[in-house]
Design a protein around this motif. Structure first.
Motif, PDB file in Angstrom:
ATOM      1  N   PRO A  12     -13.488 -10.727   4.455  1.00  0.00           N
ATOM      2  CA  PRO A  12     -12.078 -10.346   4.386  1.00  0.00           C
ATOM      3  C   PRO A  12     -11.802  -9.144   5.282  1.00  0.00           C
ATOM      4  CG  PRO A  12     -13.210  -9.860   2.316  1.00  0.00           C
ATOM      5  CD  PRO A  12     -14.203 -10.492   3.220  1.00  0.00           C
ATOM      6  N   MET A  13     -10.654  -9.169   5.921  1.00  0.00           N
ATOM      7  CA  MET A  13     -10.250  -8.060   6.774  1.00  0.00           C
ATOM      8  C   MET A  13      -8.727  -7.999   6.758  1.00  0.00           C
ATOM      9  SD  MET A  13     -11.217  -7.184  10.752  1.00  0.00           S
ATOM     10  CE  MET A  13     -12.958  -7.335  10.441  1.00  0.00           C
ATOM     11  N   GLY A  14      -8.177  -6.845   6.999  1.00  0.00           N
ATOM     12  CA  GLY A  14      -6.726  -6.713   7.034  1.00  0.00           C
ATOM     13  C   GLY A  14      -6.312  -5.385   7.616  1.00  0.00           C
ATOM     14  N   GLY A  43      -5.250 -16.173   8.332  1.00  0.00           N
ATOM     15  CA  GLY A  43      -4.772 -15.445   7.171  1.00  0.00           C
ATOM     16  C   GLY A  43      -3.267 -15.452   7.079  1.00  0.00           C
ATOM     17  N   THR A  44      -2.745 -14.423   6.434  1.00  0.00           N
ATOM     18  CA  THR A  44      -1.306 -14.321   6.188  1.00  0.00           C
ATOM     19  C   THR A  44      -0.770 -12.989   6.706  1.00  0.00           C
ATOM     20  OG1 THR A  44      -1.653 -13.358   4.001  1.00  0.00           O
ATOM     21  CG2 THR A  44      -1.468 -15.760   4.116  1.00  0.00           C
ATOM     22  N   PHE A  45       0.542 -12.947   6.895  1.00  0.00           N
ATOM     23  CA  PHE A  45       1.196 -11.708   7.296  1.00  0.00           C
ATOM     24  C   PHE A  45       2.543 -11.602   6.585  1.00  0.00           C
ATOM     25  CE2 PHE A  45       3.143 -14.706  10.207  1.00  0.00           C
ATOM     26  CZ  PHE A  45       4.462 -14.282  10.277  1.00  0.00           C
ATOM     27  N   GLY A  83       4.550  -3.894   8.681  1.00  0.00           N
ATOM     28  CA  GLY A  83       4.007  -5.108   8.093  1.00  0.00           C
ATOM     29  C   GLY A  83       2.550  -4.982   7.727  1.00  0.00           C
ATOM     30  N   GLU A  84       2.046  -6.050   7.144  1.00  0.00           N
ATOM     31  CA  GLU A  84       0.642  -6.137   6.741  1.00  0.00           C
ATOM     32  C   GLU A  84       0.098  -7.501   7.102  1.00  0.00           C
ATOM     33  OE1 GLU A  84       0.480  -5.390   2.554  1.00  0.00           O
ATOM     34  OE2 GLU A  84       0.870  -3.254   2.809  1.00  0.00           O
ATOM     35  N   TRP A  85      -1.202  -7.550   7.338  1.00  0.00           N
ATOM     36  CA  TRP A  85      -1.890  -8.818   7.553  1.00  0.00           C
ATOM     37  C   TRP A  85      -3.202  -8.777   6.802  1.00  0.00           C
ATOM     38  CZ3 TRP A  85      -6.683  -8.986  10.021  1.00  0.00           C
ATOM     39  CH2 TRP A  85      -7.065  -7.829  10.687  1.00  0.00           C
ATOM     40  N   LYS A  86      -3.666  -9.947   6.366  1.00  0.00           N
ATOM     41  CA  LYS A  86      -4.975 -10.050   5.730  1.00  0.00           C
ATOM     42  C   LYS A  86      -5.483 -11.465   5.895  1.00  0.00           C
ATOM     43  CE  LYS A  86      -2.965 -10.850   1.190  1.00  0.00           C
ATOM     44  NZ  LYS A  86      -2.892 -10.420  -0.189  1.00  0.00           N
ATOM     45  N   GLY A  87      -6.783 -11.572   5.954  1.00  0.00           N
ATOM     46  CA  GLY A  87      -7.373 -12.893   6.129  1.00  0.00           C
ATOM     47  C   GLY A  87      -8.879 -12.831   6.105  1.00  0.00           C
TER      48      GLY A  87
END
Length: 165
Positions: free
Chosen positions: A25-27, A135-137, A149-153
């Motif tokens: 996992p990273m974001g 991932g998603t944002f 904003g944010e992102w993770k995946g």
């Protein structure tokens, strides 16, 4: 039979590359500013907007902390709602990674603009060559031109090369 299984296990050990890449996992979070925008009316209450934005990613402890971020995107909106798609690129001194993304833009009754969606890594250079992930944002505009904003995946870093020593 046991001898055959041992030979097969030994052969598999030779074939499997050193440092198999595991997804992890990273974001991060980012700030951005729209640098250029080209709106094009396409029908009643419909507009297509092409825009470019730049910003900075924050992700302490990740390889993309402090990366410069660039977005190139197209949104097709009907009454302030609709799909968005584009390309996001994170650049550091060690290399870059680019991802395609798709999502949905929403404008609420107070005029606040948000977007959510998914991304998938497309290409990378330098130390990021071979990175794969998705991932998603999410993001929200804080003014007409600025957003956060944010992102993770899950990210799969490239396998390490075996030493020739």
């Amino acid at each position: 039979m046991l001898k055959s299984l041992s030979a097969t296990a030994a052969l598999c050990a030779l074939i499997i590359p050193v440092g198999i890449a595991e997804a992890m996992p990273m974001g991060g979070s980012y700030t951005g500013r729209v640098e250029s925008q080209t709106p094009q009316p396409i029908g009643p209450d419909q507009i297509r907007i092409q825009q470019k934005a730049t910003g900075v990613n924050t992700g302490p402890g990740t390889p993309l902390d402090g990366a410069t971020v660039q977005w190139t995107e197209t949104a097709t909106l009907t009454n302030g709602q609709g799909p968005v798609e584009g390309l996001i690129t994170f650049t550091t001194p060690a290399g870059s990674t680019s991802s395609t993304y798709r999502g949905t833009v929403t404008t609420d009754a107070q005029g606040r603009v948000t977007a959510t969606g998914t991304y998938r890594d497309k290409s990378s250079t330098g130390e990021f060559k071979g990175v794969k992930g998705s991932g998603t944002f999410s993001l929200a505009y804080v003014s007409r031109t600025d957003f956060t904003g944010e992102w993770k995946g899950d990210v799969k870093l490239p396998a390490q090369k075996a030493s020739k020593r």
